[in-house]
Write a protein that holds these residues in place. Structure first.
Motif, PDB file in Angstrom:
ATOM      1  N   ASP A   1       2.696  -5.030   5.589  1.00 50.19           N
ATOM      2  CA  ASP A   1       1.850  -3.994   5.006  1.00 50.19           C
ATOM      3  C   ASP A   1       0.768  -3.604   6.011  1.00 50.19           C
ATOM      4  OD1 ASP A   1       0.659  -2.231   3.324  1.00 50.19           O
ATOM      5  OD2 ASP A   1       0.347  -3.639   1.680  1.00 50.19           O
ATOM      6  N   ALA A   2       0.564  -2.306   6.142  1.00 52.86           N
ATOM      7  CA  ALA A   2      -0.476  -1.838   7.064  1.00 52.86           C
ATOM      8  C   ALA A   2      -1.860  -2.249   6.586  1.00 52.86           C
ATOM      9  CB  ALA A   2      -0.396  -0.318   7.205  1.00 52.86           C
ATOM     10  N   VAL A   3      -2.002  -2.444   5.271  1.00 57.79           N
ATOM     11  CA  VAL A   3      -3.290  -2.851   4.686  1.00 57.79           C
ATOM     12  C   VAL A   3      -3.163  -4.306   4.246  1.00 57.79           C
ATOM     13  CG1 VAL A   3      -4.967  -2.401   2.876  1.00 57.79           C
ATOM     14  CG2 VAL A   3      -3.726  -0.499   3.919  1.00 57.79           C
ATOM     15  N   LYS A   4      -3.991  -5.185   4.812  1.00 59.62           N
ATOM     16  CA  LYS A   4      -3.893  -6.612   4.517  1.00 59.62           C
ATOM     17  C   LYS A   4      -5.245  -7.161   4.086  1.00 59.62           C
ATOM     18  CE  LYS A   4      -0.336  -7.290   8.060  1.00 59.62           C
ATOM     19  NZ  LYS A   4       0.022  -7.994   9.317  1.00 59.62           N
ATOM     20  N   ASP A   5      -5.195  -8.199   3.276  1.00 55.95           N
ATOM     21  CA  ASP A   5      -6.421  -8.910   2.910  1.00 55.95           C
ATOM     22  C   ASP A   5      -6.818  -9.846   4.042  1.00 55.95           C
ATOM     23  OD1 ASP A   5      -6.676  -7.739   0.413  1.00 55.95           O
ATOM     24  OD2 ASP A   5      -5.449  -9.249  -0.582  1.00 55.95           O
ATOM     25  N   PRO A   6      -8.125 -10.060   4.243  1.00 48.79           N
ATOM     26  CA  PRO A   6      -8.565 -10.945   5.329  1.00 48.79           C
ATOM     27  C   PRO A   6      -8.270 -12.414   5.003  1.00 48.79           C
ATOM     28  CG  PRO A   6     -10.432 -10.253   4.005  1.00 48.79           C
ATOM     29  CD  PRO A   6      -9.249  -9.490   3.487  1.00 48.79           C
ATOM     30  N   ALA A   7      -8.150 -13.224   6.058  1.00 45.36           N
ATOM     31  CA  ALA A   7      -7.898 -14.655   5.862  1.00 45.36           C
ATOM     32  C   ALA A   7      -9.108 -15.343   5.232  1.00 45.36           C
ATOM     33  CB  ALA A   7      -7.549 -15.299   7.201  1.00 45.36           C
TER      34      ALA A   7
ATOM     35  N   SER B   1       0.834  -1.195   0.000  1.00 49.83           N
ATOM     36  CA  SER B   1       0.000   0.000   0.000  1.00 49.83           C
ATOM     37  C   SER B   1       0.876   1.255   0.000  1.00 49.83           C
ATOM     38  CB  SER B   1      -0.894   0.012   1.247  1.00 49.83           C
ATOM     39  OG  SER B   1      -0.105   0.116   2.417  1.00 49.83           O
ATOM     40  N   PRO B   2       0.333   2.414  -0.416  1.00 47.07           N
ATOM     41  CA  PRO B   2       1.131   3.652  -0.449  1.00 47.07           C
ATOM     42  C   PRO B   2       1.750   4.020   0.890  1.00 47.07           C
ATOM     43  CG  PRO B   2      -0.919   3.937  -1.667  1.00 47.07           C
ATOM     44  CD  PRO B   2      -1.012   2.592  -0.985  1.00 47.07           C
ATOM     45  N   ALA B   3       1.145   3.578   1.985  1.00 43.01           N
ATOM     46  CA  ALA B   3       1.693   3.904   3.304  1.00 43.01           C
ATOM     47  C   ALA B   3       3.121   3.392   3.449  1.00 43.01           C
ATOM     48  CB  ALA B   3       0.808   3.289   4.402  1.00 43.01           C
ATOM     49  N   TYR B   4       3.430   2.252   2.847  1.00 40.70           N
ATOM     50  CA  TYR B   4       4.762   1.667   2.961  1.00 40.70           C
ATOM     51  C   TYR B   4       5.814   2.559   2.307  1.00 40.70           C
ATOM     52  CZ  TYR B   4       8.576  -1.697   2.532  1.00 40.70           C
ATOM     53  OH  TYR B   4       9.798  -2.311   2.600  1.00 40.70           O
ATOM     54  N   PHE B   5       5.430   3.195   1.204  1.00 38.57           N
ATOM     55  CA  PHE B   5       6.393   3.988   0.447  1.00 38.57           C
ATOM     56  C   PHE B   5       6.485   5.431   0.937  1.00 38.57           C
ATOM     57  CE2 PHE B   5       5.216   0.538  -2.420  1.00 38.57           C
ATOM     58  CZ  PHE B   5       6.474   0.075  -2.772  1.00 38.57           C
ATOM     59  N   GLU B   6       5.772   5.761   2.004  1.00 36.25           N
ATOM     60  CA  GLU B   6       5.888   7.115   2.547  1.00 36.25           C
ATOM     61  C   GLU B   6       7.268   7.338   3.155  1.00 36.25           C
ATOM     62  OE1 GLU B   6       2.813   8.508   5.065  1.00 36.25           O
ATOM     63  OE2 GLU B   6       1.190   8.021   3.685  1.00 36.25           O
ATOM     64  N   ASN B   7       7.912   6.251   3.636  1.00 37.38           N
ATOM     65  CA  ASN B   7       9.206   6.376   4.296  1.00 37.38           C
ATOM     66  C   ASN B   7      10.323   5.622   3.570  1.00 37.38           C
ATOM     67  OD1 ASN B   7       8.180   7.902   6.585  1.00 37.38           O
ATOM     68  ND2 ASN B   7       7.193   5.998   7.223  1.00 37.38           N
ATOM     69  N   LEU B   8      10.054   5.160   2.352  1.00 35.29           N
ATOM     70  CA  LEU B   8      11.063   4.431   1.590  1.00 35.29           C
ATOM     71  C   LEU B   8      11.003   4.863   0.132  1.00 35.29           C
ATOM     72  CD1 LEU B   8      13.193   2.131   1.639  1.00 35.29           C
ATOM     73  CD2 LEU B   8      11.350   0.577   0.972  1.00 35.29           C
ATOM     74  N   MET B   9      12.117   5.376  -0.387  1.00 34.98           N
ATOM     75  CA  MET B   9      12.144   5.828  -1.772  1.00 34.98           C
ATOM     76  C   MET B   9      12.068   4.632  -2.713  1.00 34.98           C
ATOM     77  SD  MET B   9      15.102   8.767  -1.606  1.00 34.98           S
ATOM     78  CE  MET B   9      14.961   9.155  -3.352  1.00 34.98           C
ATOM     79  N   THR B  10      11.287   4.794  -3.766  1.00 35.76           N
ATOM     80  CA  THR B  10      11.188   3.699  -4.741  1.00 35.76           C
ATOM     81  C   THR B  10      12.539   3.442  -5.394  1.00 35.76           C
ATOM     82  OG1 THR B  10      10.461   5.312  -6.396  1.00 35.76           O
ATOM     83  CG2 THR B  10       8.752   4.083  -5.240  1.00 35.76           C
ATOM     84  N   GLY B  11      13.368   4.482  -5.523  1.00 42.74           N
ATOM     85  CA  GLY B  11      14.702   4.296  -6.086  1.00 42.74           C
ATOM     86  C   GLY B  11      15.541   3.344  -5.248  1.00 42.74           C
ATOM     87  N   GLU B  12      15.359   3.384  -3.927  1.00 42.15           N
ATOM     88  CA  GLU B  12      16.098   2.464  -3.060  1.00 42.15           C
ATOM     89  C   GLU B  12      15.608   1.037  -3.257  1.00 42.15           C
ATOM     90  OE1 GLU B  12      17.196   1.695   1.645  1.00 42.15           O
ATOM     91  OE2 GLU B  12      16.440   3.646   0.998  1.00 42.15           O
ATOM     92  N   VAL B  13      14.304   0.877  -3.429  1.00 42.55           N
ATOM     93  CA  VAL B  13      13.761  -0.465  -3.695  1.00 42.55           C
ATOM     94  C   VAL B  13      14.349  -1.007  -4.999  1.00 42.55           C
ATOM     95  CG1 VAL B  13      11.672  -1.783  -4.199  1.00 42.55           C
ATOM     96  CG2 VAL B  13      11.629  -0.015  -2.439  1.00 42.55           C
ATOM     97  N   ILE B  14      14.395  -0.163  -6.023  1.00 40.05           N
ATOM     98  CA  ILE B  14      14.961  -0.575  -7.313  1.00 40.05           C
ATOM     99  C   ILE B  14      16.425  -0.959  -7.141  1.00 40.05           C
ATOM    100  CG2 ILE B  14      15.569   0.230  -9.627  1.00 40.05           C
ATOM    101  CD1 ILE B  14      13.023   1.999  -9.466  1.00 40.05           C
ATOM    102  N   SER B  15      17.159  -0.192  -6.335  1.00 41.87           N
ATOM    103  CA  SER B  15      18.568  -0.504  -6.090  1.00 41.87           C
ATOM    104  C   SER B  15      18.712  -1.876  -5.451  1.00 41.87           C
ATOM    105  CB  SER B  15      19.198   0.559  -5.183  1.00 41.87           C
ATOM    106  OG  SER B  15      20.501   0.189  -4.795  1.00 41.87           O
TER     107      SER B  15
ATOM    108  N   ARG C   1      -9.004   1.573  -0.892  1.00 41.42           N
ATOM    109  CA  ARG C   1      -8.329   0.914   0.228  1.00 41.42           C
ATOM    110  C   ARG C   1      -6.812   0.913   0.065  1.00 41.42           C
ATOM    111  NH1 ARG C   1      -7.973  -4.829   3.076  1.00 41.42           N
ATOM    112  NH2 ARG C   1      -7.533  -4.018   5.125  1.00 41.42           N
ATOM    113  N   PHE C   2      -6.285   2.062  -0.310  1.00 43.85           N
ATOM    114  CA  PHE C   2      -4.851   2.250  -0.242  1.00 43.85           C
ATOM    115  C   PHE C   2      -4.439   2.445   1.218  1.00 43.85           C
ATOM    116  CE2 PHE C   2      -5.054   4.164  -4.743  1.00 43.85           C
ATOM    117  CZ  PHE C   2      -4.896   2.918  -5.304  1.00 43.85           C
ATOM    118  N   TYR C   3      -5.374   2.918   2.017  1.00 42.25           N
ATOM    119  CA  TYR C   3      -5.192   3.070   3.455  1.00 42.25           C
ATOM    120  C   TYR C   3      -6.464   2.576   4.143  1.00 42.25           C
ATOM    121  CZ  TYR C   3      -1.653   6.531   1.991  1.00 42.25           C
ATOM    122  OH  TYR C   3      -0.603   7.174   1.399  1.00 42.25           O
ATOM    123  N   ASP C   4      -6.344   2.287   5.431  1.00 50.98           N
ATOM    124  CA  ASP C   4      -7.515   1.977   6.261  1.00 50.98           C
ATOM    125  C   ASP C   4      -7.724   3.122   7.240  1.00 50.98           C
ATOM    126  OD1 ASP C   4      -8.320  -0.474   5.233  1.00 50.98           O
ATOM    127  OD2 ASP C   4      -6.924  -1.603   6.471  1.00 50.98           O
ATOM    128  N   PRO C   5      -8.977   3.529   7.466  1.00 50.37           N
ATOM    129  CA  PRO C   5      -9.233   4.610   8.423  1.00 50.37           C
ATOM    130  C   PRO C   5      -8.949   4.157   9.856  1.00 50.37           C
ATOM    131  CG  PRO C   5     -11.302   3.662   7.667  1.00 50.37           C
ATOM    132  CD  PRO C   5     -10.224   3.015   6.865  1.00 50.37           C
TER     133      PRO C   5
END
Length: 593
Positions: free
Chosen positions: A333-339, A119-133, A402-406
């Motif tokens: 991930d802060a946003v998860k699918d239910p079991a 979810s977008p929340a994960y990438f708020e503190n991690l640059m996508t460039g670092e993930v690519i690296s 549902r990119f985020y949960d309230p």
């Protein structure tokens, strides 16, 4: 650019050992056959290497004996051993290298598969460039280790143990002298190894920072140039790259120092042993062939120790890289699918309910983006969300996807709360046109088909006509098959917007989300697209976010947002008559002010 987080690096230091490579084992399990074959080839080549000194001894002693026929047989046997060694080495290289490529490809796929669903929340503190690296640089390092270093490490370990055993069979006295050298070799490895491990991880962190910085600047190259920010961007990148270089230089210095110490100690010891052995040959305590055999085994051991010390540094770097990749694979991930997910009712009607929703973005936990928002959108209703920037309008669309949960309240689609369903299930019922349209480095046709991958060419062109995109696409040199460049750089803002709208039309979803969908269009295109959207909205639930009130005048209902709350609702005429925020916005846009 901030330095790598020393606190985080310190927390990871305890696990920053070669043992971290154990995390790669699950990727080897599907290819156990290749692992076994590589192991067999490894044992064969190591065993043959340990037989060569025996052959050398026989040849030397054969010279002394003067038996020519026996000497010929020893030479022929040595050639046969060399052939077996060559075949085993080639087999080992082929299997190990192929295995490394396969495993690293699987790792890259696994990391990308994990990251693309975060979810977008994960990438708020991690640059996508670092993930690519991490996906590129770190996996390349692991490939080097799997394809060569691990194999060489095991081979040299076998040669070390086997050489030691054969040395004792040859001369116990000289072997004990060699063993006395080993602690002197191990001490610098232990002393400098931890320092080398820390520097390796720090160097990888700087490389990731450099990659992230470059990715961010290059993706915004036009903005950088428009603001004459090239020199500042170059300086910023140069600063990070220089820091990466200095970190690498320190690591190289430590490793070079370690290599110098080990090689000097090892070869000084060998020369000392040679001196004692030569005196024993003179005293007839051993034969010349035995001395040659012992020296070859000592050389094998010395080479193995030197190789192991060098490979150890590579394994430590790979352990750091593995650790970084495992962090991504194990990211929560802060946003998860239910079991046990629920399904949407069939057919999907498109009723949307926000019930007392409270939401704070993870990066701004003290500021409420939405504060007690409640509303219902009936199936087929067209509702507009208006208000000043930052009022919470786009946040409504983010939560609905549902990119985020309230943090409080609930969001429901056709009576089912979004967290009770798989995200992929209800997102199939949504079509989104964002304010900043995303165009992929592909053809115009495939960019539209992104909305429904199984759509026919006729469906794609029909959607383009509905979005007023057909004419300008045909005017491109190759029409629908024209490559539009990275992020659609060959298209104007309005053209990109119309392709995004065509993509949403093609999706044919029961719920349509428009976030400033016509903001980049000229008046003529906007009218054409508004007519297309009006036709597409028939029978569909539509949420429209817009600052330009001309876009929302025909909506069934308008919700006015301010500071994360709904402060008014009604039709355009009702809200103008009531006065308040909407009337003030309307006066600003529809009059001279």
């Amino acid at each position: 650019m901030a330095k790598p987080d020393k606190g985080a690096a310190h927390e990871r230091e305890s696990s920053k050992r070669v043992g971290a490579l154990r995390a790669l084992f699950p990727f080897f399990l599907p290819y156990q056959k290749y692992v076994v074959l590589a192991g067999i080839a490894l044992v064969i080549t190591a065993s043959v290497s340990l037989l060569l000194p025996v052959a050398a001894r026989r040849v030397v002693d054969g010279f002394d004996a003067g038996a020519v026929a026996l000497l010929d047989r020893y030479f022929m046997a040595a050639i046969g051993i060399a052939l077996i060694f060559a075949l085993g080495t080639g087999m080992r290289y082929y299997i190990v290298t192929r295995l490394g490529e396969r495993v690293v490809a699987d790792i890259r796929e696994a990391v990308f598969s994990r990251m693309i669903g975060m979810s977008p929340a994960y990438f708020e503190n991690l640059m996508t460039g670092e993930v690519i690296s991490r996906i590129t640089t770190d996996t390349t390092l692991i490939l080097s280790v799997i394809g060569s270093s691990v194999s060489w490490f095991l081979r040299n370990s076998l040669l070390f143990v086997g050489g030691l055993i054969m040395m004792f069979f040859t001369s116990v006295k000289l072997s004990l002298m060699v063993l006395a050298i080993i602690p002197v070799v191990i001490l610098p490895i232990l002393a400098l190894g931890r320092r080398l491990r820390t520097l390796s991880r720090q160097n990888q962190d700087w490389i990731a920072q450099s990659s992230g910085n470059a990715s961010e600047a290059l993706q915004a190259a036009q903005t950088v140039q428009a603001f004459s920010h090239e020199d500042a961007s170059r300086a910023r990148f140069a600063k990070v790259t220089e820091a990466s270089y200095l970190s690498a230089k320190t690591r190289i210095t430590v490793r070079a120092t370690l290599t110098i110490i080990i090689i000097f100690v090892v070869f000084s010891g060998i020369l000392g042993v040679l001196w004692i052995g030569a005196r024993d040959v003179r005293a007839d305590a051993m034969t010349g062939g035995e001395l040659v055999q012992f020296l070859i085994y000592a050389g094998i051991m010395a080479a193995s120790v030197a190789a192991l010390s060098e490979i150890w540094g590579e394994l430590q770097r790979a352990a750091g890289a593995t650790e970084r990749l495992v962090e991504l694979l194990g990211a929560e991930d802060a946003v998860k699918d239910p079991a046990d997910p629920r399904s949407l009712p069939v057919p999907v009607k498109g009723e949307i309910v926000f019930d007392d929703v409270v939401f704070h973005y993870p990066s701004r936990p003290k500021d409420a983006a939405l504060n007690g928002v409640s509303f219902t959108v009936s199936p087929g209703e067209q509702v507009a969300l208006v208000g000043p920037s930052g009022a919470g309008k786009s946040t409504i669309l983010q939560l609905l996807q549902r990119f985020y949960d309230p943090q409080g309240g609930s969001v429901r689609l056709d009576g089912v709360a979004l967290p009770e369903m798989k995200r992929s299930t209800f997102r199939h019922s949504l079509a989104m046109v964002p304010q900043d349209p995303v165009i992929f480095a592909d053809t115009a046709r495939e960019n539209i088909r992104f909305g429904r991958p199984d759509a026919s060419d006729a469906d794609v062109e029909a959607a383009a006509r509905a979005a007023a995109a057909h004419d300008f696409i045909l005017a491109l040199p190759e029409g629908y098959d024209n490559y539009v460049g990275e992020r659609g750089v060959m298209l104007s803002g309005g053209q990109k917007q119309r392709i995004a709208i065509a993509r949403a039309i093609l999706r044919d979803a029961p719920v349509l989300l428009l976030d400033e969908a016509t903001s980049a269009l000229d008046a003529e295109s906007e009218r054409a697209v508004q007519e297309a959207v009006a036709a597409m909205s028939e029978g569909r639930t539509t949420l429209i976010v817009a600052h330009r009130l001309a876009t929302v005048k025909q909506a069934d209902r308008i919700l006015v947002f301010e500071a994360g709350r709904i402060v008014a609702e009604g039709t355009h005429d009702q809200l103008v008559a009531e006065g308040g925020l909407y009337a003030r916005l309307a006066r600003l846009q529809f009059t001279e002010g």
